[in-house]
Each structure stands twice: as C-alpha cells, then as structure tokens.
Design an enzyme around this catalytic site. Structure first.
Site, PDB file in Angstrom:
ATOM      1  N   LEU A 145     -16.075  -2.345 -40.486  1.00  0.00           N
ATOM      2  CA  LEU A 145     -15.776  -3.054 -39.250  1.00  0.00           C
ATOM      3  C   LEU A 145     -15.896  -4.560 -39.381  1.00  0.00           C
ATOM      4  O   LEU A 145     -15.191  -5.301 -38.701  1.00  0.00           O
ATOM      5  CB  LEU A 145     -16.716  -2.575 -38.126  1.00  0.00           C
ATOM      6  CG  LEU A 145     -16.577  -1.111 -37.703  1.00  0.00           C
ATOM      7  CD1 LEU A 145     -17.640  -0.769 -36.660  1.00  0.00           C
ATOM      8  CD2 LEU A 145     -15.186  -0.840 -37.150  1.00  0.00           C
ATOM      9  N   GLY A 146     -16.813  -5.023 -40.219  1.00  0.00           N
ATOM     10  CA  GLY A 146     -16.975  -6.468 -40.351  1.00  0.00           C
ATOM     11  C   GLY A 146     -18.231  -6.813 -41.110  1.00  0.00           C
ATOM     12  O   GLY A 146     -19.002  -5.943 -41.527  1.00  0.00           O
TER      13      GLY A 146
ATOM     14  N   GLY B  92     -21.574  -9.700 -41.107  1.00  0.00           N
ATOM     15  CA  GLY B  92     -22.289 -10.703 -40.324  1.00  0.00           C
ATOM     16  C   GLY B  92     -23.569 -11.112 -40.995  1.00  0.00           C
ATOM     17  O   GLY B  92     -23.789 -10.842 -42.179  1.00  0.00           O
ATOM     18  N   GLY B  93     -24.439 -11.792 -40.234  1.00  0.00           N
ATOM     19  CA  GLY B  93     -25.675 -12.315 -40.792  1.00  0.00           C
ATOM     20  C   GLY B  93     -26.617 -11.240 -41.279  1.00  0.00           C
ATOM     21  O   GLY B  93     -27.392 -11.449 -42.208  1.00  0.00           O
TER      22      GLY B  93
ATOM     23  N   GLU C 109     -25.422   2.672 -31.250  1.00  0.00           N
ATOM     24  CA  GLU C 109     -24.287   3.147 -30.462  1.00  0.00           C
ATOM     25  C   GLU C 109     -23.035   2.358 -30.866  1.00  0.00           C
ATOM     26  O   GLU C 109     -23.082   1.142 -31.056  1.00  0.00           O
ATOM     27  CB  GLU C 109     -24.616   2.929 -28.993  1.00  0.00           C
ATOM     28  CG  GLU C 109     -23.549   3.274 -28.009  1.00  0.00           C
ATOM     29  CD  GLU C 109     -23.963   2.906 -26.586  1.00  0.00           C
ATOM     30  OE1 GLU C 109     -23.231   3.275 -25.656  1.00  0.00           O
ATOM     31  OE2 GLU C 109     -25.022   2.244 -26.429  1.00  0.00           O
TER      32      GLU C 109
ATOM     33  N   ASP D  53     -31.210 -14.961 -26.551  1.00  0.00           N
ATOM     34  CA  ASP D  53     -29.937 -15.380 -27.146  1.00  0.00           C
ATOM     35  C   ASP D  53     -28.770 -14.759 -26.374  1.00  0.00           C
ATOM     36  O   ASP D  53     -27.835 -14.224 -26.960  1.00  0.00           O
ATOM     37  CB  ASP D  53     -29.889 -14.985 -28.622  1.00  0.00           C
ATOM     38  CG  ASP D  53     -28.770 -15.722 -29.367  1.00  0.00           C
ATOM     39  OD1 ASP D  53     -28.287 -16.752 -28.852  1.00  0.00           O
ATOM     40  OD2 ASP D  53     -28.369 -15.258 -30.450  1.00  0.00           O
TER      41      ASP D  53
ATOM     42  N   ASN E 153     -22.806 -11.809 -27.577  1.00  0.00           N
ATOM     43  CA  ASN E 153     -23.773 -10.704 -27.533  1.00  0.00           C
ATOM     44  C   ASN E 153     -23.538  -9.768 -26.360  1.00  0.00           C
ATOM     45  O   ASN E 153     -24.435  -9.002 -25.980  1.00  0.00           O
ATOM     46  CB  ASN E 153     -25.207 -11.254 -27.485  1.00  0.00           C
ATOM     47  CG  ASN E 153     -25.730 -11.590 -28.870  1.00  0.00           C
ATOM     48  OD1 ASN E 153     -25.238 -11.065 -29.868  1.00  0.00           O
ATOM     49  ND2 ASN E 153     -26.705 -12.477 -28.941  1.00  0.00           N
TER      50      ASN E 153
ATOM     51  N   ASP F 176     -28.269  -6.604 -29.268  1.00  0.00           N
ATOM     52  CA  ASP F 176     -29.333  -7.290 -29.999  1.00  0.00           C
ATOM     53  C   ASP F 176     -30.539  -7.672 -29.151  1.00  0.00           C
ATOM     54  O   ASP F 176     -31.057  -8.773 -29.250  1.00  0.00           O
ATOM     55  CB  ASP F 176     -28.778  -8.539 -30.693  1.00  0.00           C
ATOM     56  CG  ASP F 176     -27.849  -8.168 -31.823  1.00  0.00           C
ATOM     57  OD1 ASP F 176     -27.822  -6.989 -32.188  1.00  0.00           O
ATOM     58  OD2 ASP F 176     -27.140  -9.045 -32.329  1.00  0.00           O
TER      59      ASP F 176
END
Length: 623
Positions: free
Chosen positions: A87-88, A90-91, A159, A203, A208, A222
């Site tokens: 899917l991708g 990230g950090g 999820e 955040d 988000n 998150d």
C-alpha cells in the site's frame, strides 16, 4: 509584545536555528546583548523547535528504503497474515494490505523499519503506546488488532480503511457545511473517547483522519502513536503550502506545525485542549479551503500561531457561515488555553446541536418548496390567462368574473384564518355547533431547560432549548409545557430498548406534586416537568422518548397510569398488562400527524394537530 518587538524576535530566531549549537550561542549573545527578556523569548522558540521531536511528534526520519522496491511479495505470509498487496511506505516502515487467515478479515499490516525495531528504548515506548491505543473502543478510532514479531519482522496489524485521508478529500477546496459538521462531529467523538481514557493525540491533522469510502465513516489514526511513529512527508508540491514543516539541516522532517497549538509551538506542556485547538484549525480549513495559520517558513507560521488571530470565516468564504459556527471555531482557537473549549464533550455538544439545527432548517426548506412551486405555478397560470393574444382576448365580462372569483377566494381564506385563530384562543367548553367551518385542533408549546453537571454539582447556568439535542449523561433537563387551550395532558418517558423487547414507561405527568395529581390543565397554565427536580439520564447510551399526549377529553387508555405516578414506584409502570396497553396505544393510535414549528427567538417548539387529540414524541438522545 509589539509587532516591532516580535519582528525582532522572529528575525533572530530564524537566523539562530540555521546555526550549530556553538555558533548559535555566540550569535544570540551578540544580537540580544543585555536584553534578557529578548534572549528568553528567542530561546523559548528555539526550545520549541528542538523539543518538537521528543514531545509532540515522531523521532525517526522519514523512512526511505535503499531499495525502492517492496520488502514482501504478494502472497507471502507473515505469521497468520497473507500479503495481498503493497500500500505504501512511511516513517514507520512499509504498509501492506493483508488477509488475516484466522478470522478471514482484511487488515493493514505495518512492517516496522529496521531503525525503529532495533532501538530498544523506542520500541518499548512504541509497544506501550500501542497497547494504550488498542484499548480505545470507539467507532471513529482506528482499531489496533495486534503487535507482534515473526522472523525478525516487527509488525503492527490494524483495521484496514478503504478510503482517503481528509487531506486527499479536501484537495485545497472548501467542503459544504453539512459535510464539515458531519466530519467534525466524528473526529471530536473520537477525541472525547480518547480523552476519557487519558490519551491525548497531539498530532491531529487532515493526514491523520481517514474517510471510509462505502459509508463515509471517519476514522482518526495513530492515537498515542504520533510521537513514536510516522513522520509524514510532503509528497505533493501543493501540500507544501498547506503543511509547513520542521526540518533540520539534514532534512529530517519532524512534523507539521500548522495544526499546533500555541503551547505546543512554545514547547510547553500540553493536554487534551491542544487536540481541540487542532480540531478548530481543521474546521476552519474545511470551511475555507485553507488553513488559518500559514507562512513561507516554519518560523513565520509559528509567529502567526502565537500572535495572529485568524480572519472570521465569513470574511474569507462566499458561503454563508452560521454565527454559531463562527463562535465555535473562535472558541476552539482561543490562544489562552483556559479560554478555549475545556473538554471534547463540550465541543461535541455544540457541534451536534448546530448540525441538528442545519438539518432541521434544510427539512423545513424542502417542506416549503412544493408549496412555493404551487403558488408560483398558480400565479403564472393566472398571468397567462389574463394576457391577451392576437387570436383571442378576454372580454370585459370575463375579466370582471375573474376578479370576483379571486376576491371570493381571498375572503374565504381570511375568514377561515380568523375562525381558526379564534378557536385556538377560546377553550371549547360549550356544546359543539351543528355545523363547523374548521375542524378542531390541539396546540401545545414546549421547551427544554438544560443544567450541566460536573462532579455531581451544577456547572454553569441553566440554558433553554427550543428542540432536542444530544445530551451528555451528566446533563439534567426539565420540560416546560403550555397550551392556549384547556385539556388533558399525559407525559410518559419511554426508555431505550432493543427491537422486539417490551419498552419501559415512566409517568412524568400527572404527578402527585404537580397540578394536584390531575391530568386536566387549564389554558395558558405552565407545566414544569419535573416540578421540583431534574430528569437525569442513566449510564446506558441511547435515545429516550418523551411522549406528549394532549386531548380535549380524558384518554381512557392513559387514565390508569396516574396510579403509578408516585414516589414509591418512581413513576415506573410495573403492571405488564397496562404497560402493553399503553405501548399499543402510542404505537397504533390513528391520530393526525402533528405539525412542528420551532421558534428560535423564543427558544420553544409549537406542536399542532388536527382533531381532538395531539400526540408527539420528543427524542432525547444521550451519551
């Protein structure tokens, strides 16, 4: 602080953060001299810049694998999970869509980066926060299923949301007000649940927040993980104008600042009210299409957050913005934290109340539209008939006839209106006439008085509502009723219950302490329910129904309930046979559907119904 002073502070700050520690100290000593207050203000901003990583955002740099390809292959298994597709990245690492073979469900599987996985201190902190976030059980919070390790791969199973982020949904354009409120209510509902569990997100931003494609359910991502996980990077050139970011000399991204509260920007201690500021920023952005605080650089944005007030919504958008929404956003964006919304619950109540009002206004417009169309069509028809054409014209006699007909109709309408008004103001105590011009009508006016409670004590002054709202469980209410007519009034509370299960009914009126226990109320007599206390909600979420039954004569099916209006039974109808009889009456009585009109100025609702009996249910939803 004057603008000139702030310009000086900003200039020194922007130059200082570009220097290493040794050069920075020398530079500050040179620029600030003996002005200790100036040195303190600049140092405060520098400290905020340095502490953003530890206190508010994530600590790792954006994760870019040396191999641009993915680590896992489609069909590969990680414990009980089978990889479907990548899917991708990230950090935290890489994200995959996977099938949980045990429960036959799709999950988002995050494979943590090696840098994060091999840092023991940060992994412990990450696991602790993952456990805390997984304990949150609320429909608008992304569910964390599992945290584990298989074949030296540390993973997080969550999820899977098939949808788009709020940032992607916005695309730099404003949203319609109903959608703004729907999204906002769901975000704040998630925050309310988190704050109740002592979890502060810190955040909150469009990246988000996800919107599920199939049902538009909003999910906040998150919780509790932001300071230990992903550092989102700017992936589109247009995003750089929306999301100013902290960057070190090495280019490490520490997080967006546009949604930071003033206390975050200063490196001060934060609490749940910081999240509410961020929500205020997002509401503003959804309405306007642009964030309220933006600048060419991080420091310019921080200056705006600390010193500038955003322009009113109505001045930066062509859409008519309700005054109540202006007030809500303004209160959420108060710089002194004690002047801001103090709890997500309070903000949630105001947003839901406004949403209900807009829904009601829209429904009223839809109801009026067909009538307006009919009137317009009738007027157009009359105009067409009255305009002469080359082939035919109305004779003077026909014109005269048309005027007579129109005059007669106007006279008849006025007469009916006058008679109807007289009937409403005059109690019907005499023997009905053998002929009647208008059918009988019942009218009842009600309002709701709300008292907020905190720690079992009244909190703030009571306020009055014209209509229902979503009540919190620590709110208590009273019903206020009156009618221009004499009649028999019965008020019963139907508690929440599952479909197919019998309902429980509590008699609220008549009562032994109100109206001498009689159901008969005279015209313009004000009834307060309860008369000496408040209605309070139990801990079970749901919707209470308060049935208002107002009749010209005593209602045989409801008269027996008066015997249960006592302190001994607390008003509860304990006779199952009578309870079933009452429920059957309320469900199946063939009365006319009442007309409901709300008077916002007087903060009351007027219910009218044709016939000798009025029956209306007031829905009281509570959390």
């Amino acid at each position: 602080m004057t603008p000139e002073r702030w310009e000086q502070v900003s200039r020194i700050f922007k130059s200082a953060i570009e220097l290493d520690v040794g050069a920075r100290e020398a530079y500050l000593a040179s620029e600030c001299g003996h002005d200790e207050l100036l040195r303190k203000e600049v140092s405060r901003l520098i400290q905020s810049h340095q502490q953003a990583s530890d206190d508010n955002f994530i600590e790792t740099p954006a994760f870019v694998p040396s191999d641009p390809g993915k680590t896992l292959s489609d069909g590969q298994k990680v414990g009980p999970y089978e990889i479907v597709k990548h899917l991708g990245t990230g950090g935290m690492g890489e994200v995959y869509l996977a099938n949980d073979k045990r429960l036959e469900r799709q999950v988002a599987l995050k494979i943590l980066s090696g840098e994060l996985a091999h840092d023991k201190r940060r992994m412990q902190r990450f696991q602790q926060e993952a456990r805390m976030a997984s304990s949150l059980n609320q429909p608008n919070i992304l569910t964390i299923f599992e945290f584990g390790e298989v074949d030296s791969l540390n993973f997080l199973a969550t999820e899977y949301i098939d949808g788009e982020t709020l940032r992607e949904h916005l695309r730099g354009k404003p949203l319609k007000l109903p959608e703004v409120l729907d999204i906002s209510v769901q975000i704040v509902a998630a925050l309310d649940a988190a704050h109740e569990a002592k979890v502060v997100h810190r955040d909150i931003k469009p990246e988000n927040v996800m919107i599920r494609r199939r049902d538009r359910i909003v999910k906040v991502l998150d919780f509790g993980l932001a300071k230990a996980s992903e550092k989102s990077s700017v992936t589109h050139e247009t995003d750089s104008q929306i999301a100013t970011q902290f960057k070190t000399a090495a280019g490490t991204i520490l997080g967006t600042v546009n949604y930071m509260s003033p206390e975050q920007a200063q490196g001060l201690q934060v609490d749940a009210r910081t999240d509410l500021w961020s929500v205020g920023v997002m509401i503003y952005e959804m309405v306007v299409g642009a964030a309220p605080f933006t600048g060419r650089t991080t420091s310019h944005t921080i200056v705006q957050i600390l010193e500038s007030d955003p322009k009113p919504l109505s001045s930066v958008t062509n859409v008519r913005v309700p005054d109540e929404l202006e007030r809500i956003v303004s209160k959420a964006l108060r710089k002194p934290v004690d002047e801001r919304y103090q709890t997500a619950k309070d903000l949630l109540v105001d947003l839901r109340k406004l949403r209900k009002q807009l829904d009601l206004d829209a429904e009223m417009k839809r109801s009026v539209a067909p009538l307006q169309s009919a009137v317009t069509a009738a007027a157009a028809t009359s105009t067409i008939e009255a305009v002469p054409t080359p082939t035919a014209s109305l004779s003077p006699g026909r014109n005269h006839l048309l005027l007579l007909v129109v005059g007669a109709v106007v006279f008849l309408i006025a007469a009916l209106w006058a008679i109807n008004s007289w009937r409403q103001k005059t109690p019907n105590t005499s023997t009905p006439a053998t002929t009647s011009v208008a059918s009988p009508q019942r009218a009842l006016t009600y309002s709701i008085t709300v008292q907020k409670y905190r720690d079992n004590k009244p909190f703030e002054a009571p306020f009055q509502l014209a209509k229902e709202m979503v009540f919190e469980r620590d709110y208590q209410i009273r019903l206020n009723l009156t009618s221009p007519q004499t009649g028999f009034l019965y008020v019963l509370n139907e508690g929440p219950h599952d479909n197919g299960q019998p309902a429980e009914f509590v008699v609220l009126f008549p009562s032994p302490t109100s109206n001498s226990g009689s159901a008969l109320v005279t015209e313009n007599h004000e009834v307060q329910i309860p008369d000496k206390s408040w209605i309070h909600f139990d801990n079970e979420k749901g919707t209470e129904k308060v049935w208002l039954v107002f009749a010209e004569n005593a209602v045989p099916e409801l008269e027996p309930v008066r015997s249960f209006a006592s302190q001994k039974t607390a008003g509860l109808i304990t006779d199952s046979a009578l309870r079933d009889k009452v429920e059957a009456f309320l469900r199946s009585h063939p009365g006319n559907k009442p007309t409901v009109e709300q008077d916002a100025d007087r903060k009351q609702t007027v219910v009218t119904s044709q016939g000798n009996l009025l029956m209306h249910a007031v829905d009281l939803e509570h959390q």
